[in-house]
Write an enzyme that holds these catalytic residues in place. Structure first.
Site, PDB file in Angstrom:
ATOM      1  CG  HIS A 140      -1.766   1.219   1.341  1.00  0.00           C
ATOM      2  ND1 HIS A 140      -2.778   1.503   0.450  1.00  0.00           N
ATOM      3  CD2 HIS A 140      -1.757   2.244   2.227  1.00  0.00           C
ATOM      4  CE1 HIS A 140      -3.360   2.634   0.789  1.00  0.00           C
ATOM      5  NE2 HIS A 140      -2.754   3.104   1.867  1.00  0.00           N
ATOM      6  CE  LYS A 155      -0.615   6.194   2.047  1.00  0.00           C
ATOM      7  NZ  LYS A 155      -1.490   6.548   3.171  1.00  0.00           N
ATOM      8  CB  SER A 156      -3.313  10.442  -2.722  1.00  0.00           C
ATOM      9  OG  SER A 156      -3.443   9.042  -2.571  1.00  0.00           O
ATOM     10  NE  ARG A 216      16.868  18.430  15.016  1.00  0.00           N
ATOM     11  CZ  ARG A 216      15.987  19.319  14.593  1.00  0.00           C
ATOM     12  NH1 ARG A 216      14.703  19.060  14.707  1.00  0.00           N
ATOM     13  NH2 ARG A 216      16.376  20.456  14.060  1.00  0.00           N
ATOM     14  CD  GLU A 230      -9.498   7.102  -3.120  1.00  0.00           C
ATOM     15  OE1 GLU A 230     -10.530   7.275  -2.458  1.00  0.00           O
ATOM     16  OE2 GLU A 230      -8.784   6.087  -3.017  1.00  0.00           O
ATOM     17  N   GLY A 253       2.723   5.269   4.599  1.00  0.00           N
ATOM     18  CA  GLY A 253       2.276   5.965   5.799  1.00  0.00           C
ATOM     19  C   GLY A 253       0.853   5.600   6.146  1.00  0.00           C
ATOM     20  CD  GLU A 254      -0.431   6.064  11.628  1.00  0.00           C
ATOM     21  OE1 GLU A 254      -1.458   6.756  11.852  1.00  0.00           O
ATOM     22  OE2 GLU A 254       0.430   5.827  12.492  1.00  0.00           O
ATOM     23  CB  SER A 255      -5.513   5.710   6.278  1.00  0.00           C
ATOM     24  OG  SER A 255      -6.580   6.312   5.588  1.00  0.00           O
ATOM     25  CG  ASP A 301      -5.273   2.134  -2.722  1.00  0.00           C
ATOM     26  OD1 ASP A 301      -5.048   2.461  -1.541  1.00  0.00           O
ATOM     27  OD2 ASP A 301      -6.154   1.330  -3.049  1.00  0.00           O
TER      28      ASP A 301
END
Length: 323
Positions: free
Chosen positions: A146, A167-168, A250, A210, A161-163, A185
């Site tokens: 994903h 990202k899109s 960091r 998307e 990364g998390e939803s 996706d």
């Protein structure tokens, strides 16, 4: 190697146009496949296809001009014995290459034993190379991940990364800056070599991105042909993390990697926060990765300079005390 579902028919259908195969005998053997145990023990596609070899009769046998000439020089008794040994272990199929005509007795034996016999005008070496590459691809380990897979400065980069982290949206920003979309996706990755992972887009999602609030965008239609890529080698993973992620370093001293199909892929983590230009940060991460691949490590160079400065300072202080 796993070759489940691979038959003479499927190999013929997938390669007939490329290497000009014609099916001349053994049509009843369309479901003929590799011996399961033999395929499992094979370490590469080179074990599965090659020139005529009675020591390895289970593999795909390719007969070029030298092999046909050798076969025709044999007496009838030797021909029957050697071909009997070959046919008995049921190879997936035989290929007569170099534009040679299959000997009538070989064609008859293939017909009687339902052993597929193909012919082609292509050279035997080219047929072997093509089939080895084909078998390597279909038997290679694969996984679907994903994220957004992009071509950034000629490097395949997977943004994960998390939803809800954007990202899109980040992918759209990078595309607008001249980079290319491979997949959004769901990305299909396949390991084609010891240090080579290739990423592609599933056919259903081709050219689509998307974005929340905008829905599905056809990147090829909006930005043009040069904004999409069919495939890319995976070289870098960018992991987007929330600002309160306690695991974020960091200034990581050791390089971070993500295991993908048994191959360590260099990974960088970027914190998502208001006001941060993530597109610029990703481009910088890619440029820095390119430098690392060329043997230039900025952090290590800085640490070496710092160590040298500390040593020089310690020496000067020691000399001051002596005075």
């Amino acid at each position: 190697m796993e070759l489940t579902g691979v038959t003479s028919q499927s190999i013929f259908d997938d390669n007939a146009a490329d290497i000009k195969l014609s099916w001349v005998a053994g049509l009843e053997g369309a479901d003929r496949a590799f011996d399961v145990e033999f395929a499992r023990e094979a370490t590469s596609a080179a074990d599965l296809v090659g020139h005529l070899n009675l020591i390895h009769p289970n593999r795909i046998q390719v007969l070029g001009k030298p092999e046909i000439t050798y076969y025709q020089r044999l007496d009838d008794e030797t021909r029957k014995r050697q071909m009997g040994e070959l046919i008995l272990l049921e190879p997936p199929f035989l290929v007569v290459a170099d534009g040679m005509e299959p000997p009538p007795d070989l064609e008859l034996r293939c017909t009687r034993s339902s052993t597929p016999l193909f012919t082609t005008p292509v050279s035997s070496a080219a047929v072997i190379d093509h089939l080895r590459l084909y078998l390597s691809r279909i038997s290679a380990p694969r996984v679907t991940m994903h994220g957004v897979f992009l071509d950034i400065l000629g490097m395949g980069v997977l943004i994960m990364g998390e939803s809800g982290l954007g990202k899109s949206e980040l992918g759209l920003e990078l595309i607008s800056r001249g980079h290319g979309l491979v997949a959004d996706d769901a990305v299909d990755f396949v390991r084609l070599g010891p240090d080579f992972i290739e990423g592609r887009c599933p056919p259903l999602l081709q050219n689509l991105l998307e974005v929340r609030g905008l829905g599905l965008l056809d990147i090829k239609t909006i930005f043009g042909e040069t904004a999409v890529r069919r495939k890319m080698k995976m070289k870098l993973v960018v992991q987007l993390v929330r600002r309160n992620d306690g695991e974020f370093e960091r200034l990581p001293l050791d390089s971070q990697y993500l295991d993908v199909l048994g191959l360590p892929i260099h990974m960088v983590k970027i914190q998502v926060a208001a006001g941060r230009n993530l597109a610029v940060l990703v481009e910088a991460a890619v440029r820095n990765t390119i430098l690392r691949l060329r043997g230039i490590d900025t952090l290590r160079d800085f640490m070496d300079r710092q160590r040298a400065a500390m040593q020089a300072d310690a020496v000067s202080r020691g000399q001051g005390r002596l005075l």
